[in-house]
Design a protein around this motif. Structure first.
Motif, PDB file in Angstrom:
ATOM      1  N   ALA A   9       5.281  -9.188   1.595  1.00 13.38           N
ATOM      2  CA  ALA A   9       6.084  -8.689   0.394  1.00 13.38           C
ATOM      3  C   ALA A   9       6.348  -7.321   0.460  1.00 13.38           C
ATOM      4  N   ILE A  10       5.506  -6.379   1.326  1.00  7.04           N
ATOM      5  CA  ILE A  10       5.812  -5.044   1.510  1.00  7.04           C
ATOM      6  C   ILE A  10       6.931  -5.080   2.453  1.00  7.04           C
ATOM      7  N   GLN A  11       6.926  -5.865   3.569  1.00  3.18           N
ATOM      8  CA  GLN A  11       8.075  -5.630   4.589  1.00  3.18           C
ATOM      9  C   GLN A  11       9.303  -6.081   4.074  1.00  3.18           C
ATOM     10  N   LYS A  12       9.105  -7.185   3.039  1.00  4.96           N
ATOM     11  CA  LYS A  12      10.567  -7.686   2.482  1.00  4.96           C
ATOM     12  C   LYS A  12      10.974  -7.114   1.226  1.00  4.96           C
ATOM     13  N   LYS A  13      10.075  -6.073   0.907  1.00  5.64           N
ATOM     14  CA  LYS A  13      10.349  -5.072  -0.584  1.00  5.64           C
ATOM     15  C   LYS A  13      10.329  -6.112  -1.687  1.00  5.64           C
ATOM     16  N   ARG A  14       9.404  -6.956  -1.995  1.00  8.07           N
ATOM     17  CA  ARG A  14       9.506  -7.867  -3.091  1.00  8.07           C
ATOM     18  C   ARG A  14       8.338  -7.659  -4.047  1.00  8.07           C
ATOM     19  N   ARG A  15       8.517  -8.012  -5.258  1.00  9.84           N
ATOM     20  CA  ARG A  15       7.324  -7.959  -6.309  1.00  9.84           C
ATOM     21  C   ARG A  15       6.415  -9.115  -6.016  1.00  9.84           C
ATOM     22  N   VAL A  16       5.048  -9.012  -6.471  1.00  6.37           N
ATOM     23  CA  VAL A  16       4.132 -10.241  -6.098  1.00  6.37           C
ATOM     24  C   VAL A  16       3.419 -10.430  -7.646  1.00  6.37           C
ATOM     25  N   ARG A  17       2.555 -11.465  -7.782  1.00  2.00           N
ATOM     26  CA  ARG A  17       1.964 -11.881  -9.074  1.00  2.00           C
ATOM     27  C   ARG A  17       0.580 -11.942  -8.602  1.00  2.00           C
ATOM     28  N   PHE A  18      -0.326 -11.081  -9.199  1.00  2.00           N
ATOM     29  CA  PHE A  18      -1.804 -11.381  -9.144  1.00  2.00           C
ATOM     30  C   PHE A  18      -2.149 -12.352  -9.978  1.00  2.00           C
ATOM     31  N   PHE A  38       3.254  -1.323  -2.420  1.00  2.40           N
ATOM     32  CA  PHE A  38       3.674  -0.632  -1.307  1.00  2.40           C
ATOM     33  C   PHE A  38       3.074  -0.187  -0.024  1.00  2.40           C
ATOM     34  N   TYR A  39       1.638  -0.310  -0.450  1.00  2.00           N
ATOM     35  CA  TYR A  39       0.543   0.281   0.689  1.00  2.00           C
ATOM     36  C   TYR A  39      -0.707  -0.386   0.687  1.00  2.00           C
ATOM     37  N   ILE A  40      -1.223  -0.806   1.788  1.00  2.00           N
ATOM     38  CA  ILE A  40      -2.443  -1.463   1.777  1.00  2.00           C
ATOM     39  C   ILE A  40      -3.527  -0.591   2.549  1.00  2.00           C
ATOM     40  N   ASP A  41      -4.600  -0.404   1.719  1.00  2.00           N
ATOM     41  CA  ASP A  41      -5.747   0.500   2.301  1.00  2.00           C
ATOM     42  C   ASP A  41      -6.819  -0.408   2.625  1.00  2.00           C
ATOM     43  N   ASP A  42      -7.182  -0.111   4.132  1.00  2.00           N
ATOM     44  CA  ASP A  42      -8.336  -0.887   4.762  1.00  2.00           C
ATOM     45  C   ASP A  42      -8.483  -2.143   4.296  1.00  2.00           C
ATOM     46  N   GLU A  45      11.448   4.607  -6.411  1.00  2.00           N
ATOM     47  CA  GLU A  45      11.276   6.165  -6.414  1.00  2.00           C
ATOM     48  C   GLU A  45       9.952   6.508  -6.887  1.00  2.00           C
ATOM     49  N   LYS A  46       9.395   5.673  -7.756  1.00  2.00           N
ATOM     50  CA  LYS A  46       7.993   5.748  -8.203  1.00  2.00           C
ATOM     51  C   LYS A  46       6.697   5.415  -7.330  1.00  2.00           C
ATOM     52  N   HIS A  47       7.160   4.900  -6.058  1.00  2.00           N
ATOM     53  CA  HIS A  47       6.071   4.355  -5.416  1.00  2.00           C
ATOM     54  C   HIS A  47       5.485   5.556  -4.713  1.00  2.00           C
ATOM     55  N   LYS A  48       4.309   6.086  -5.294  1.00  2.00           N
ATOM     56  CA  LYS A  48       3.341   7.407  -4.791  1.00  2.00           C
ATOM     57  C   LYS A  48       2.199   6.949  -4.619  1.00  2.00           C
ATOM     58  N   LEU A  49       1.656   7.345  -3.492  1.00  2.00           N
ATOM     59  CA  LEU A  49       0.380   7.225  -2.727  1.00  2.00           C
ATOM     60  C   LEU A  49      -0.657   7.663  -3.701  1.00  2.00           C
ATOM     61  N   LEU A  50      -1.751   7.060  -4.084  1.00  2.00           N
ATOM     62  CA  LEU A  50      -2.922   7.608  -4.567  1.00  2.00           C
ATOM     63  C   LEU A  50      -4.090   7.781  -3.825  1.00  2.00           C
ATOM     64  N   SER A  51      -4.832   8.777  -3.898  1.00  2.00           N
ATOM     65  CA  SER A  51      -6.165   8.883  -3.084  1.00  2.00           C
ATOM     66  C   SER A  51      -7.476   8.205  -3.915  1.00  2.00           C
ATOM     67  N   ILE A  52      -8.136   7.733  -2.970  1.00  2.00           N
ATOM     68  CA  ILE A  52      -9.474   7.174  -3.398  1.00  2.00           C
ATOM     69  C   ILE A  52     -10.354   7.879  -3.058  1.00  2.00           C
ATOM     70  N   HIS A 103      -2.017  -0.371  -3.055  1.00  2.00           N
ATOM     71  CA  HIS A 103      -1.347   0.514  -3.974  1.00  2.00           C
ATOM     72  C   HIS A 103      -0.279  -0.185  -4.424  1.00  2.00           C
ATOM     73  N   CYS A 104       0.007  -0.210  -5.799  1.00  2.00           N
ATOM     74  CA  CYS A 104       1.134  -0.845  -6.391  1.00  2.00           C
ATOM     75  C   CYS A 104       1.768  -0.273  -7.771  1.00  2.00           C
ATOM     76  N   TYR A 105       2.916  -0.468  -7.923  1.00  2.00           N
ATOM     77  CA  TYR A 105       3.722   0.212  -9.091  1.00  2.00           C
ATOM     78  C   TYR A 105       3.562  -1.009 -10.051  1.00  2.00           C
ATOM     79  N   GLU A 106       3.146  -0.813 -11.253  1.00  2.00           N
ATOM     80  CA  GLU A 106       3.105  -1.542 -12.387  1.00  2.00           C
ATOM     81  C   GLU A 106       4.028  -1.313 -13.515  1.00  2.00           C
ATOM     82  N   ALA A 107       5.141  -1.944 -13.710  1.00  2.00           N
ATOM     83  CA  ALA A 107       6.219  -1.681 -14.554  1.00  2.00           C
ATOM     84  C   ALA A 107       5.728  -1.671 -16.121  1.00  2.00           C
TER      85      ALA A 107
END
Length: 971
Positions: A807-816, A835-839, A875-882, A844-848
């Protein structure tokens, strides 16, 4: 009564009768010029001396354990420590140790509260024992944390709480010489078969065994008595070793202190006098009368160019004279002396890079211009690489030049050699001759070492009192009774046996020998197969121990166990007598043995082993402890058998002797590679071929010795991860997870199948797991088959990670689907833009819906479905730190907590990655320094471990805890 005298001399035991009044008087007084106060201190000193004498004179198994006596002794010693100011350090340590031992026994008797909960005092027994153990290796605490009020209004839990605040910060250095030696240094305790004189001879060969490393006990001998590392859990090998050590100690003789001289160690700078000078030999002797004299030869290492080619020994012989005195380095082991380090240092200081000298070169016959020798006006020889032009210029200037030092070698055969370059040909000194300048420089060097000083004789090492060693035996007696691990108890008893020999305590030695044999018998019984009925041997009880209840109980237990697996009819008479006993342990043990004998041959072995384990669970070793022996056979096959998804290795560092490849780490990585190319699996480290956990003790020792890392499973996994990334690369190694199995001291390496392609090691080889082995892949058809199966699996798989990556590669939304939110306490579907998988654990996701970036734990979604909708808010995809507590946010909160052992251990178990932020802050505390974005995890942790946590600096945590308690606990 000030400045008066008292004609009536009361006895010290009068304190016992008027103890409360006595304490109140000492609290209110304190005038050293008051005769009554002085007399009270005399009585206190004499009464404590009587207590120490009584405890020293009585065997460890006959110490008074009546509750009122223990309370009185604790308070009496506390009063002595508060009031007596003129005692020596060793006297104060003895009284404090006596106090702790009485306090421990008192706490062990006060086990539960009225609400049937464990008392704080009882839970604190391990910490109190730890304090007593540290007294052998540390000085007295700087501050006593109990007061007169604590002694007068004595409340056990409150007193213990204050008492435990004492800190032992300073390590001590002391020794006791008896039948052998006990020497304390660097928080370690050396038990030696030789005297102090031999101990101080550092260069004398000695063998050392880490008999009880958990508490810092080593055993040393000059007779090559040593216990092999592989035998550390072999009770029979330990027994033989300790017997030999005790025999050697009994033959040890104490040397008269008047004859004792100090001894040099290798590398010491020592004053010497030249006694003989010839072109072949320069002899010297040490001249400090405080040290044992050494006579030997001044050696010039011929493997160094400075001595073999430049400053030859025959030149030194011309410089030195009989009677010269100067400082040199000594090697007592072979009675030799060396100037090498000092001479190289002198050259470095006086011919530094950038220094310039007038110099002369003697024209060489050879036409080779490299490394010509130049002798400077200060006597140093310098190598120069000459060009033809420079050589011609030298000829025009009578081979004179002004040179500059470029470097001085500090290692290898050229150590001390100087290298330079020509600056110009203008010199002031033209008549420079090697024969003149070299000896003058060497003499200046010797003169620089001639400022010698004769060391005043060092003070004798502080002496440990024999009474302290005896009281320490009482500490060890309580320690081994409180220890749950039978092998550790046996090694503690082994140390006790050695200490009994050291102070020549015959009664204690007989007792320790008997208990050690008893525990050894139980360990052998536990390890034996169920059909090995002859493992129990009845031990002869020493005549003077037959009245001791613990010893007679032990003898009875062995008689019961001697009936094990010998049939019902042959043993019923003996066992029936014990079954009817009022002693619950004897009665239950006899009943279980009789049940085993009845059912033997009827039930399957697994059930019979269960009965044997119940027998062992009944058997506390004969002192006051509650330890049980584990049935080792129960561990057999605990990890199953090896197959295509499971592999066992006993070590990461050491390969089996029959292994084709002796680089064990390669064997491990080969197995991991094979699993990645198959269906994945688990590789266990610390497990043998039968699936029995053997632990990783040797690997952890190697980790500390070879890599300088902490000998813990966390550090061990860090080292494996480092090497793993090197062999696989970061992309492949992400599919490998290391997890500790603490209860067995084992590490599991969980390997996921690599979903995209064939995995290769850095050397270009690849492997495939087949059945229970890893085979190298050499044919292209197998490689293509793996790739084909991987592609098919990708098309069919609903793997969450793969879907998210796609999904990240194809820039698509997903449903949890069915996402479980801990924060909101809801389970619902969520549409997000990943937009980013951590370990492989968080995404990391943007939730509209909430117009914000969030971090979701992937495992909390029942299913993940990729939709056809493209991203709309890139434009709102911003990495958060854990943070280390798995929380995200924007505002960091600094965290500084001081943790006791219980809290530190729990925190590491909750958050395995937290270890890097924890450092030891004291002998029994650790400091956590990190940050968090949310106080909730810290608040929950603090509420569970408040008594073991000190909040040093966490802004808002105390308030958050208070609000939570008020709102939810209604306190």
């Amino acid at each position: 009564m000030e400045n008066g005298t008292i004609w009536l001399k009361p006895k010290p035991t009068h304190i016992d009768e008027y103890f409360e009044d006595f304490l109140n008087y000492l609290k209110s007084s304190g005038n050293a010029y008051d005769t009554l106060y002085t007399e009270s201190l005399r009585l206190l000193k004499e009464r404590v001396a009587l207590l120490v004498e009584a405890r020293t004179g009585a065997p460890m198994y006959r110490q008074d354990k009546a509750q009122e006596v223990l309370t009185f002794n604790t308070r009496l010693c506390g009063a002595w420590l508060l009031a007596v100011k003129d005692a020596s350090r060793q006297e104060r340590k003895l009284v404090l140790l006596t106090m702790i031992n009485n306090l421990v026994c008192l706490c062990m008797q006060n086990t539960t509260t009225a609400l049937n909960r464990s008392t704080f005092a009882y839970r604190s027994v391990p910490e109190l024992i730890g304090m007593a153990m540290r007294l052998m290796t540390h000085d007295m605490p700087n501050v006593l944390t109990f007061s007169w009020n604590d002694l007068i209004g004595f409340s056990l839990d409150m007193f213990v709480s204050n008492f435990l605040k004492m800190k032992f910060a300073t390590e001590s250095e002391a020794c006791y010489e008896g039948k052998g030696l006990i020497a304390v240094k660097n928080a370690e305790i050396m038990l030696a078969t030789y005297n102090k004189d031999v101990h101080e001879k550092k260069y004398m060969p000695k063998s050392t065994t880490h008999l009880l490393p958990e508490y810092g006990f080593d055993v040393s001998s000059t007779q090559d008595l040593q216990l092999k590392e592989s035998k550390k859990d072999d009770v029979e090998a330990i027994e033989e070793f300790v017997d030999d050590i005790m025999q050697a100690m009994k033959g040890c003789k104490k040397e008269a202190s008047a004859k004792r001289l100090l001894n040099y160690t290798e590398g010491d700078l020592v004053p010497v006098e030249v006694t003989e000078v010839t072109p072949l030999r320069i002899a010297v002797k040490t001249i400090d009368p405080s040290y044992a004299q050494i006579e030997g030869q001044l050696v010039f290492e011929q493997n160094l160019k400075i001595f073999s080619k430049i400053y030859r020994p025959e030149v030194w012989a011309k410089v030195l004279n009989v009677g010269d005195r100067f400082n040199v380095n000594v090697n007592p082991a072979n009675s030799t002396f060396s100037l090498t380090d000092l001479f190289v240092e002198y050259i470095n200081e006086n011919a530094q890079p950038g220094y310039g000298f007038d110099a002369h070169n003697h024209k060489a016959v050879s036409g080779v211009l490299k490394l010509r020798e130049f002798w400077t006006d200060e006597g140093f020889m310098v190598y120069l690489n000459l060009t033809e032009e420079e050589d011609e210029q030298l000829d025009d200037n009578d081979r004179n030049a002004f040179i500059e030092i470029e470097r001085c070698y500090t290692y290898g055969e050229f150590r001390g050699c100087l290298y330079g370059t020509i600056v110009n040909y203008q010199v002031e000194k033209r008549d420079i001759s090697r024969d003149d300048v070299c000896p003058r420089m060497l003499r200046r060097f010797i003169d620089s070492l001639s400022n010698i000083s004769i060391t005043e004789k060092k003070e004798e090492q502080e002496a440990i009192q024999p009474e302290f060693v005896k009281e320490y035996l009482n500490t060890l007696n309580v320690l081994q009774s409180h220890e749950a691990n039978p092998m550790l108890r046996y090694r503690i008893l082994s140390v006790k046996r050695i200490l009994c020999t050291l102070i020549e305590s015959e009664k204690d030695e007989k007792y320790c020998n008997y208990i050690a044999k008893y525990i050894k018998t139980l360990i052998l019984f536990a390890k034996a197969d169920s059909d090995e009925w002859n493992t129990i041997a009845v031990i002869d009880t020493p005549e003077d121990l037959k009245d001791e209840e613990t010893v007679t109980n032990g003898a009875d237990i062995l008689k019961i166990l001697s009936c094990f697996a010998k049939g019902y009819d042959a043993t019923s008479d003996t066992l029936d007598r014990y079954i009817e006993s009022e002693n619950e342990t004897l009665s239950k043990t006899a009943s279980l043995v009789q049940s085993y004998n009845r059912l033997c041959g009827i039930l399957e072995n697994k059930t019979l082993r269960g009965i044997k384990k119940q027998i062992l669970n009944q058997l506390s070793v004969v002192t006051d402890g509650d330890s049980t022996l584990e049935l080792s056979n129960e561990l057999e096959g605990i990890f199953g058998e090896e197959d295509d998804m499971k592999e066992f290795k006993t070590s990461f560092f050491e390969a089996p002797t029959n292994a084709k490849v002796q680089l064990q780490s390669y064997n491990i990585f080969r197995g991991i590679c094979a699993m990645m190319n198959n269906r994945g699996g688990v590789l266990y480290l610390g497990v043998d071929d039968k699936g029995i956990p053997v632990g990783l003790k040797n690997d952890l020792d190697t980790l500390a010795r070879k890599f300088g890392m902490s000998p813990t499973l966390d550090a061990y996994m860090i080292q494996i991860n480092r090497q793993g990334e090197e062999w696989f690369g970061e992309t492949y190694w992400k599919y490998v997870t290391l997890k500790p199995i603490n209860e067995h001291n084992v590490v599991s390496i969980v390997v996921e199948p690599y979903p995209y392609d064939v995995v290769y090691l850095k050397d270009g080889t690849t492997y495939l797991r087949k059945n229970n082995s890893s085979a190298q892949i050499t044919d292209e058809s197998t490689i293509e088959d793996i790739r084909r199966r991987r592609q098919e699996a990708l098309r069919k798989s609903d793997d969450k990670i793969i879907i998210l990556k796609d999904a990240i590669q194809k820039k698509r939304r997903v449903r949890f689907v069915g996402y479980k939110s801990i924060n909101s306490g809801t389970i619902k579907n969520r549409i997000v833009e990943p937009f980013y998988i951590d370990d492989n654990e968080y995404v990391h996701c943007y939730e509209a819906e909430q117009d914000k970036v969030k971090i979701f734990r992937i495992s909390r979604a029942e299913k993940i479905v990729m939709t056809d909708e493209p991203w709309k808010f890139k434009e709102k995809h911003k990495l958060l730190s854990i943070d280390p507590f798995h929380m995200s946010g924007e505002k960091k909160i600094d965290v500084r907590l001081r943790l006791k052992l219980q809290a530190m251990t729990a925190l590491k178990e909750y958050y395995p990655g937290i270890s890097r932020y924890i450092r030891q802050d004291g002998s029994d505390t650790w400091m956590l320094e990190t940050f968090t974005y949310n106080l909730y995890p810290l608040m929950v942790f603090y509420l569970s471990h408040a008594q073991y946590v000190e909040i040093v600096d966490v802004k808002g945590l105390k308030e958050a805890v208070a609000d939570y308690v008020k709102q939810y606990l209604h306190i």
